[in-house]
Design an enzyme around this catalytic site. Structure first.
Site, PDB file in Angstrom:
ATOM      1  N   ALA A  43      -2.058 -22.871   5.458  1.00  0.00           N
ATOM      2  CA  ALA A  43      -2.624 -23.299   6.740  1.00  0.00           C
ATOM      3  C   ALA A  43      -3.953 -22.596   6.943  1.00  0.00           C
ATOM      4  CB  ALA A  43      -1.676 -22.955   7.883  1.00  0.00           C
ATOM      5  N   ARG A  49     -12.212 -26.248   2.819  1.00  0.00           N
ATOM      6  CA  ARG A  49     -12.410 -25.039   2.004  1.00  0.00           C
ATOM      7  C   ARG A  49     -11.079 -24.610   1.364  1.00  0.00           C
ATOM      8  NH1 ARG A  49     -13.222 -19.486   4.805  1.00  0.00           N
ATOM      9  NH2 ARG A  49     -11.027 -20.024   5.037  1.00  0.00           N
ATOM     10  N   VAL A 132      -2.459  -0.946   4.505  1.00  0.00           N
ATOM     11  CA  VAL A 132      -3.027   0.403   4.413  1.00  0.00           C
ATOM     12  C   VAL A 132      -3.629   0.632   3.029  1.00  0.00           C
ATOM     13  CG1 VAL A 132      -2.571   2.877   4.630  1.00  0.00           C
ATOM     14  CG2 VAL A 132      -1.292   1.268   6.043  1.00  0.00           C
ATOM     15  N   GLY A 134      -5.609  -1.049   1.134  1.00  0.00           N
ATOM     16  CA  GLY A 134      -5.762  -2.196   0.222  1.00  0.00           C
ATOM     17  C   GLY A 134      -4.858  -2.150  -0.985  1.00  0.00           C
ATOM     18  N   ILE A 136      -4.098   0.287  -3.041  1.00  0.00           N
ATOM     19  CA  ILE A 136      -3.358   1.519  -3.363  1.00  0.00           C
ATOM     20  C   ILE A 136      -1.922   1.376  -2.842  1.00  0.00           C
ATOM     21  CG2 ILE A 136      -3.231   4.022  -3.052  1.00  0.00           C
ATOM     22  CD1 ILE A 136      -6.210   4.009  -2.346  1.00  0.00           C
ATOM     23  N   GLY A 187     -23.498  -6.095   2.477  1.00  0.00           N
ATOM     24  CA  GLY A 187     -22.169  -6.677   2.673  1.00  0.00           C
ATOM     25  C   GLY A 187     -21.052  -5.647   2.681  1.00  0.00           C
ATOM     26  N   GLU A 190     -19.449  -5.002   8.150  1.00  0.00           N
ATOM     27  CA  GLU A 190     -19.407  -6.283   8.866  1.00  0.00           C
ATOM     28  C   GLU A 190     -20.620  -6.382   9.796  1.00  0.00           C
ATOM     29  OE1 GLU A 190     -16.691  -8.373   8.729  1.00  0.00           O
ATOM     30  OE2 GLU A 190     -15.271  -7.087   7.676  1.00  0.00           O
ATOM     31  N   ASP A 201     -10.183   1.173  12.707  1.00  0.00           N
ATOM     32  CA  ASP A 201      -9.476   0.641  11.527  1.00  0.00           C
ATOM     33  C   ASP A 201      -8.701   1.778  10.829  1.00  0.00           C
ATOM     34  OD1 ASP A 201      -9.164  -1.454   9.268  1.00  0.00           O
ATOM     35  OD2 ASP A 201     -10.089   0.247   8.244  1.00  0.00           O
ATOM     36  N   LYS A 205      -4.431   2.437  10.343  1.00  0.00           N
ATOM     37  CA  LYS A 205      -3.761   2.764   9.076  1.00  0.00           C
ATOM     38  C   LYS A 205      -3.055   4.121   9.165  1.00  0.00           C
ATOM     39  CE  LYS A 205      -7.305   0.085   6.661  1.00  0.00           C
ATOM     40  NZ  LYS A 205      -8.656   0.165   6.080  1.00  0.00           N
TER      41      LYS A 205
HETATM   42  N1  HSE Z   1     -12.809  -2.708   6.833  1.00  0.00           N
HETATM   43  C1  HSE Z   1     -11.937  -1.923   6.036  1.00  0.00           C
HETATM   44  C2  HSE Z   1     -12.724  -0.903   5.253  1.00  0.00           C
HETATM   45  C3  HSE Z   1     -11.113  -2.718   5.056  1.00  0.00           C
HETATM   46  O1  HSE Z   1     -13.936  -0.800   5.383  1.00  0.00           O
HETATM   47  O2  HSE Z   1     -12.094  -0.157   4.519  1.00  0.00           O
HETATM   48  C4  HSE Z   1     -10.000  -3.435   5.711  1.00  0.00           C
HETATM   49  O3  HSE Z   1      -9.177  -2.567   6.419  1.00  0.00           O
END
Ligand code: HSE
Length: 436
Positions: A43, A49, A132, A134, A136, A187, A190, A201, A205
């Site tokens: 979805a 895309r 948490v 990514g 790892i 990049g 954000e 963020d 975590k």
């Molecule tokens: N924006 C996060 C970071 C990644 O810069 O590590 C996603 O949690």
């Protein structure tokens, strides 16, 4: 046995990675899981895309509820993010008896207690390895690999954007604003970097890790959250001269009367491996009473690294979904009826050491007054660095490293030092962690 069927909500960067890795490593994943795992429905609001990513043979819809309503779907992957519609869909998927895999740290840090309770009652799993650090496998390590231990502390570089910015500030001697713009151009940051640079963020975590490490509820509202926007290039330089690096750490620590849960910039000895984690990489240190110190390092974001964690959860759910729910690994590592009510301590009760930078008049007795205030508060000094006054300027930077003290005590001493007429500007104080 017919493959387990998965519905994917949101096929952006991580969703595409998940689809592609699952397809590429299909055979090996099936050998591990004991059964095929297939994404049969996707979805996404951008149907065109999504179709371009998945090709023929996968049903693409623009209404996530069609996936939740499909009785053939066993597992729902939520990759929408945020607290809004994502929460409603996760709750509906659980109510429909679907297992959920999510990378949504914000959702779990804020609403995890409610979500896990509902899932437990319904007998479904909510898996969140990708939430948490990514790629790892830190959730797996804390929840299963280290299960013998009384965890003493967890400290991690768990936000790649801020670690990239700090690395660039140190390498190039640049100020925060300049590096942030560069990071956005490349990049790494954000367009709206608020959650990253303000520490939110990382606090999401750290909150999740605190719950798993100590068996306490997820309590994002109790976390101390401080980002890197106020860091000056001068402090990074002075820290370097004292053999420290400044990192944004997410810390969950067991103390005598509760748990410390905090995210803030921190001096870390340069010789620690974690101090040498550069760029957008993540690393988490865990100290357990039996194992000692362990360190986990890798990519904390990105399409396939995060997909690696999502798929690990898919395999876990596939292996365990027929098991008696009471015999599965508990969501927060501890059995739901054995959670602890250890409180999260206020920052005034946190114990840590400090880096202080004072702009002072370069005249007799200044150092004595400052150290006198620290001595009066019972704060022991570890090192002092005083720069020579620049030509023609009768003032200088005084850098002090302290030993451990209560934050409340340090704040009182800071107020007294700030009131000295020979202290010429706002005092900078940065917490320090030896991570020994
Ligand atoms: N924006 C996060 C970071 C990644 O810069 O590590 C996603 O949690």
């Amino acid at each position: 046995m017919k493959p387990i069927q998965v519905g994917l909500l949101g096929i952006g960067t991580v969703g595409s990675g998940t689809f592609n890795v699952l397809k590429r490593n299909q055979e090996e994943i099936q050998r591990r899981a004991g059964r095929g795992i297939e994404i049969t429905m996707v979805a996404d609001l951008d149907v065109a895309r999504a179709k371009a990513v998945v090709g023929e043979g996968v049903t693409v819809v623009n209404d996530a509820r069609q996936i939740i309503a499909n009785p053939d779907i066993d597992i729902v992957i939520e990759l929408i993010g945020g607290y809004g519609i994502a929460k409603a869909l996760v709750m509906e998927a659980i109510a429909a008896g679907k297992h959920v895999v999510t990378a949504n740290k914000a959702l779990l840090a804020v609403h995890g207690t409610e979500i896990f309770a509902v899932a437990q009652a319904k007998g479904v799993m909510v898996a969140f390895e990708a939430a948490v650090a990514g790629g790892i496998p830190i959730i797996k390590a804390l929840r299963e690999g280290l299960t013998a231990n009384q965890i003493q502390w967890v400290a991690g570089i768990i936000n790649g954007t801020t670690n990239f910015i700090l690395s660039e500030m140190r390498d190039k001697g640049l100020d925060f604003d300049v590096v942030l713009k560069e990071a956005q151009r490349l990049g790494y940051a954000e367009a709206d970097p608020t959650f990253d640079i303000e520490g939110v963020d990382a606090a999401h975590k750290a909150t999740i890790m605190s719950a798993i490490a100590f068996g306490i509820p997820v309590q994002f509202d109790k976390a101390h959250v401080e980002g890197i926007t106020q860091l000056a290039a001068a402090d990074i330089r002075y820290a370097e001269q004292l053999d420290y690096r400044i990192k944004l750490l997410g810390i969950a620590k067991r103390a005598a009367k509760g748990v410390e849960l905090r995210v803030h910039p921190c001096l870390v000895p340069s010789k620690r491996l974690i101090a040498n984690v550069e760029g957008a990489m993540n690393a988490v240190m865990v100290q357990g009473d039996a194992v000692g110190t362990t360190l986990y390092y890798g990519k904390g974001a990105g399409s396939e690294p995060t997909a690696s964690a999502v798929i690990a959860d898919l395999v876990d759910v596939t292996r365990l979904h027929t098991a008696d729910p009471l015999n599965r690994v508990p969501h927060l590592a501890f059995q739901p009826n054995a959670m602890s009510d250890l409180p999260v301590l206020p920052m005034s009760e946190v114990v840590t050491s400090y880096y202080l930078r004072l702009r002072v008049a370069d005249e007799a007795g200044v150092l004595a007054k400052v150290t006198g205030i620290l001595a009066g508060a019972g704060i022991s000094i570890d090192a002092v660095l005083q720069r020579e006054a620049e030509e023609g300027v009768n003032q200088t930077d005084l850098i002090i490293l302290t030993h451990d003290t209560r934050e409340g005590t340090m704040n009182e001493a800071l107020a007294q030092m700030q009131a000295l007429p020979t202290v010429l500007g706002p005092i900078t104080s940065i917490r320090k962690e030896e991570l020994a």
